[in-house]
Design an enzyme around this catalytic site. Structure first.
Site, short mmCIF file in Angstrom:
data_model
loop_
_atom_site.label_atom_id
_atom_site.label_comp_id
_atom_site.label_asym_id
_atom_site.label_seq_id
_atom_site.Cartn_x
_atom_site.Cartn_y
_atom_site.Cartn_z
CG ASP A 30 -2.16 7.25 -12.67
OD1 ASP A 30 -1.74 6.41 -12.02
OD2 ASP A 30 -1.23 7.77 -13.45
CB ILE A 31 0.09 12.10 -12.14
CG1 ILE A 31 0.57 13.34 -12.72
CG2 ILE A 31 1.39 11.14 -12.44
CD1 ILE A 31 1.53 14.30 -11.64
CD GLU A 94 6.30 2.84 -12.27
OE1 GLU A 94 5.81 3.83 -12.10
OE2 GLU A 94 6.52 2.30 -13.16
CB VAL A 95 3.41 4.67 -5.65
CG1 VAL A 95 3.31 5.44 -4.29
CG2 VAL A 95 3.72 5.69 -7.03
CG HIS A 99 -1.42 2.26 -5.63
ND1 HIS A 99 -0.48 1.99 -5.14
CD2 HIS A 99 -1.50 2.04 -6.99
CE1 HIS A 99 0.65 1.83 -6.20
NE2 HIS A 99 0.18 1.71 -7.32
CG HIS A 101 -3.34 1.22 -10.89
ND1 HIS A 101 -2.89 2.27 -11.78
CD2 HIS A 101 -2.54 0.48 -10.31
CE1 HIS A 101 -1.58 2.30 -11.43
NE2 HIS A 101 -1.44 1.14 -10.34
P1 5GP Z 1 2.13 1.61 -9.41
O1 5GP Z 1 3.14 1.12 -10.64
O2 5GP Z 1 2.92 1.76 -8.08
O3 5GP Z 1 1.04 0.39 -9.38
O4 5GP Z 1 1.40 2.78 -9.73
C1 5GP Z 1 1.82 4.01 -9.46
C2 5GP Z 1 0.86 4.86 -10.05
O5 5GP Z 1 0.90 6.27 -9.47
C3 5GP Z 1 1.08 5.14 -11.70
O6 5GP Z 1 0.52 4.87 -12.47
C4 5GP Z 1 1.82 6.80 -11.58
O7 5GP Z 1 1.47 7.48 -12.78
C5 5GP Z 1 0.80 7.44 -10.31
N1 5GP Z 1 1.59 8.48 -9.71
C6 5GP Z 1 2.84 8.35 -9.26
N2 5GP Z 1 3.18 10.05 -8.86
C7 5GP Z 1 1.75 10.28 -8.73
C8 5GP Z 1 1.52 11.79 -8.39
O8 5GP Z 1 2.37 12.57 -7.86
N3 5GP Z 1 0.29 12.17 -8.63
C9 5GP Z 1 -0.69 11.20 -9.10
N4 5GP Z 1 -1.81 11.71 -9.25
N5 5GP Z 1 -0.35 10.01 -9.42
C10 5GP Z 1 0.93 9.47 -9.45
#
Ligand code: 5GP
Ligand code: ZN
Length: 116
Positions: A30-31, A94-95, A99, A101
């Site tokens: 994760d970034i 958010e994405v 996925h 985590h």
């Molecule tokens: P969500 O909130 O959708 O469950 O988590 C999305 C995750 O994707 C977040 O923890 C965020 O830090 C990670 N993320 C977003 N953009 C990128 C990216 O460009 N590269 C990587 N490696 N992680 C990302």
């Protein structure tokens, strides 16, 4: 999916620290890590969220979940870890590319659910 950030990682259009890949899945760090170990497992197929999953995805979902402990151990989670799948607006997703985590640390992670 043209504008999906995780599809761009899958197509190597943007960089990521990949830790695993096979024909169905990839995993990368994760970034913005929430703990010393924080990586994501994603399917190569664009599925927006767990809400969009169907019976045909059963095998893929099982494969994603079973990969979690294997990679977690490899990444140093010797004494447990947390798995999170945020789903939709309420889940704080958010994405919108499915996925899991995987989050780990040497110390116990803070409580995620505070009961009334
Ligand atoms: P969500 O909130 O959708 O469950 O988590 C999305 C995750 O994707 C977040 O923890 C965020 O830090 C990670 N993320 C977003 N953009 C990128 C990216 O460009 N590269 C990587 N490696 N992680 C990302
Ligand atoms: Zn995607």
């Amino acid at each position: 999916m043209d504008n999906c950030i995780f599809c761009k990682i899958l197509r190597d259009e943007i960089p990521a620290q990949k830790i695993y890949e096979d024909n169905d899945l990839i995993a990368f760090n994760d970034i913005h890590p929430a703990a010393p170990i924080h990586f994501l497992i994603i399917p190569r197929t664009h599925i927006a969220s767990l809400m969009e999953c169907e019976k045909t995805h059963q095998q893929l979902l099982g494969k994603m979940l079973l990969l979690a402990p294997t990679l977690a151990k490899e990444q140093g989670c010797t004494d447990g870890f947390r798995t999170i799948i945020n789903t939709g607006r309420v889940g704080g997703q958010e994405v919108f590319h499915l996925h899991i985590h995987i989050i780990g640390s040497k110390n116990r992670l803070p409580a995620m659910i505070h009961k009334g």
